[in-house]
Design a protein around this motif. Structure first.
Motif, PDB file in Angstrom:
ATOM      1  N   ASN A 137      35.875  48.167  45.054  1.00 40.94           N
ATOM      2  CA  ASN A 137      34.337  48.535  44.720  1.00 40.94           C
ATOM      3  C   ASN A 137      34.714  47.675  44.505  1.00 40.94           C
ATOM      4  OD1 ASN A 137      32.043  49.767  43.653  1.00 40.94           O
ATOM      5  ND2 ASN A 137      32.092  51.146  43.092  1.00 40.94           N
ATOM      6  N   LEU A 138      33.848  46.611  44.253  1.00 38.71           N
ATOM      7  CA  LEU A 138      33.601  45.237  42.996  1.00 38.71           C
ATOM      8  C   LEU A 138      32.338  45.255  42.154  1.00 38.71           C
ATOM      9  CD1 LEU A 138      33.657  42.684  46.589  1.00 38.71           C
ATOM     10  CD2 LEU A 138      35.557  43.462  44.745  1.00 38.71           C
ATOM     11  N   GLU A 139      31.530  46.367  42.411  1.00 41.01           N
ATOM     12  CA  GLU A 139      30.154  46.448  41.759  1.00 41.01           C
ATOM     13  C   GLU A 139      31.118  47.003  40.072  1.00 41.01           C
ATOM     14  OE1 GLU A 139      26.577  47.328  41.990  1.00 41.01           O
ATOM     15  OE2 GLU A 139      27.139  45.341  43.305  1.00 41.01           O
ATOM     16  N   GLU A 140      32.122  47.983  40.517  1.00 38.48           N
ATOM     17  CA  GLU A 140      32.775  48.326  38.854  1.00 38.48           C
ATOM     18  C   GLU A 140      33.894  47.864  38.074  1.00 38.48           C
ATOM     19  OE1 GLU A 140      34.609  52.120  39.188  1.00 38.48           O
ATOM     20  OE2 GLU A 140      32.755  53.079  39.919  1.00 38.48           O
ATOM     21  N   THR A 141      33.469  46.877  37.159  1.00 37.74           N
ATOM     22  CA  THR A 141      33.976  45.984  36.573  1.00 37.74           C
ATOM     23  C   THR A 141      35.140  46.724  35.603  1.00 37.74           C
ATOM     24  OG1 THR A 141      33.008  44.426  35.586  1.00 37.74           O
ATOM     25  CG2 THR A 141      35.153  44.169  34.578  1.00 37.74           C
ATOM     26  N   TYR A 197      33.081  49.529  33.461  1.00 37.96           N
ATOM     27  CA  TYR A 197      31.132  49.601  34.111  1.00 37.96           C
ATOM     28  C   TYR A 197      30.940  48.891  34.721  1.00 37.96           C
ATOM     29  CZ  TYR A 197      32.613  45.031  31.994  1.00 37.96           C
ATOM     30  OH  TYR A 197      32.876  44.010  32.080  1.00 37.96           O
ATOM     31  N   TYR A 198      30.102  49.234  35.126  1.00 34.65           N
ATOM     32  CA  TYR A 198      28.670  49.287  36.382  1.00 34.65           C
ATOM     33  C   TYR A 198      27.537  49.720  35.973  1.00 34.65           C
ATOM     34  CZ  TYR A 198      29.872  54.254  35.545  1.00 34.65           C
ATOM     35  OH  TYR A 198      29.616  55.605  35.125  1.00 34.65           O
ATOM     36  N   PRO A 199      26.784  48.786  37.955  1.00 38.38           N
ATOM     37  CA  PRO A 199      25.353  49.009  37.795  1.00 38.38           C
ATOM     38  C   PRO A 199      25.047  50.726  38.078  1.00 38.38           C
ATOM     39  CG  PRO A 199      26.022  47.636  39.604  1.00 38.38           C
ATOM     40  CD  PRO A 199      27.562  47.821  38.660  1.00 38.38           C
ATOM     41  N   ILE A 200      24.227  51.408  37.448  1.00 34.02           N
ATOM     42  CA  ILE A 200      24.491  53.378  37.663  1.00 34.02           C
ATOM     43  C   ILE A 200      23.464  53.145  39.119  1.00 34.02           C
ATOM     44  CG2 ILE A 200      24.958  54.141  35.879  1.00 34.02           C
ATOM     45  CD1 ILE A 200      21.739  55.043  35.804  1.00 34.02           C
ATOM     46  N   GLY A 201      23.852  53.926  39.987  1.00 31.79           N
ATOM     47  CA  GLY A 201      23.679  53.755  42.210  1.00 31.79           C
ATOM     48  C   GLY A 201      22.185  54.359  41.773  1.00 31.79           C
ATOM     49  N   MET A 202      21.352  54.228  42.834  1.00 25.27           N
ATOM     50  CA  MET A 202      19.809  55.174  43.248  1.00 25.27           C
ATOM     51  C   MET A 202      19.956  57.127  42.382  1.00 25.27           C
ATOM     52  SD  MET A 202      17.831  52.756  43.442  1.00 25.27           S
ATOM     53  CE  MET A 202      15.977  53.406  44.075  1.00 25.27           C
ATOM     54  N   GLU A 203      20.537  57.239  42.937  1.00 21.94           N
ATOM     55  CA  GLU A 203      20.972  58.838  42.529  1.00 21.94           C
ATOM     56  C   GLU A 203      21.396  59.130  41.367  1.00 21.94           C
ATOM     57  OE1 GLU A 203      24.393  62.719  43.231  1.00 21.94           O
ATOM     58  OE2 GLU A 203      24.542  60.855  44.990  1.00 21.94           O
ATOM     59  N   GLU A 204      21.615  58.149  40.885  1.00 17.94           N
ATOM     60  CA  GLU A 204      22.112  58.039  39.180  1.00 17.94           C
ATOM     61  C   GLU A 204      21.016  58.286  38.614  1.00 17.94           C
ATOM     62  OE1 GLU A 204      25.620  56.434  39.435  1.00 17.94           O
ATOM     63  OE2 GLU A 204      27.405  58.011  38.155  1.00 17.94           O
ATOM     64  N   ARG A 205      20.635  56.945  39.107  1.00 21.31           N
ATOM     65  CA  ARG A 205      19.133  56.355  38.211  1.00 21.31           C
ATOM     66  C   ARG A 205      17.665  57.623  38.986  1.00 21.31           C
ATOM     67  NH1 ARG A 205      18.645  50.812  37.651  1.00 21.31           N
ATOM     68  NH2 ARG A 205      16.688  50.645  37.359  1.00 21.31           N
TER      69      ARG A 205
END
Length: 179
Positions: A52-56, A72-80
């Motif tokens: 998963n390249l979105e997660e550091t 850390y990672y940008p939160i996805g649509m479901e979590e948003r």
């Protein structure tokens, strides 16, 4: 990246053995995933080395000793949607972490780690908000996050399965100055 006695380095393949040690330790599992839910090597590989390249994903280093993990990672649509950010254009990042060596608990290292990571996510990812969702009973973690500038913003009822039951979590938010 290093600040004070804490450093972060990218997760490497050989860290899977360290993660397995930490994620089979009942003291660690009490706070992360549950004592009834120890990891196997297959689960470590699937959870932390899935490409998963979105997660550091980083190992936490204290004075040259690996002691924990953070991602850390940008939160996805479901979590948003669950968190209430679905109509926002803000760059919202989530973070998850644990100190896997219990002898390093209660020494202020978690606070240093969270502050360091906040600075890094803001600088590298231009985050405008950073969120966490600790279980409500985990007072030590919540206190650490509040010391670092996070605020409780929303109760998330029965958010996480932990040790045989769904547990409530707090959505905690760090808002970057000027946002």
């Amino acid at each position: 990246m290093k600040k004070h006695s804490i450093g972060l380095r990218k997760l490497m393949e050989e860290d899977k053995y360290r993660l397995l040690k930490w994620l089979t330790d009942p003291q660690v599992l009490r706070f992360y995933e549950g004592r009834d839910n120890p990891f196997t090597m297959g689960r470590v590989e699937a959870s932390f080395f899935d490409g998963n390249l979105e997660e550091t994903r980083c190992i936490v280093i204290h004075e040259d000793t690996p002691i924990g993990y953070i991602q850390y990672y940008p939160i996805g649509m479901e979590e948003r949607k669950i968190y209430g950010y679905n109509d926002s254009e803000d760059a919202v990042f989530g973070m998850d972490q644990f100190i896997g060596e219990p002898e390093y608990w209660d020494r202020g290292i978690g606070t240093e780690l969270v502050i360091l990571t906040i600075e890094r996510v803001i600088r590298e990812k231009q985050a405008s908000r950073i969120v966490l969702d600790p279980q409500t009973w985990n007072e030590r973690a919540i206190h650490c996050y509040e010391k670092c500038g996070f605020q409780k913003v929303k109760l998330l009822p029965e958010r996480e399965w932990h040790e045989g039951e769904y547990r409530d979590c707090w959505l905690m938010e760090y808002v970057v100055d000027g946002e």
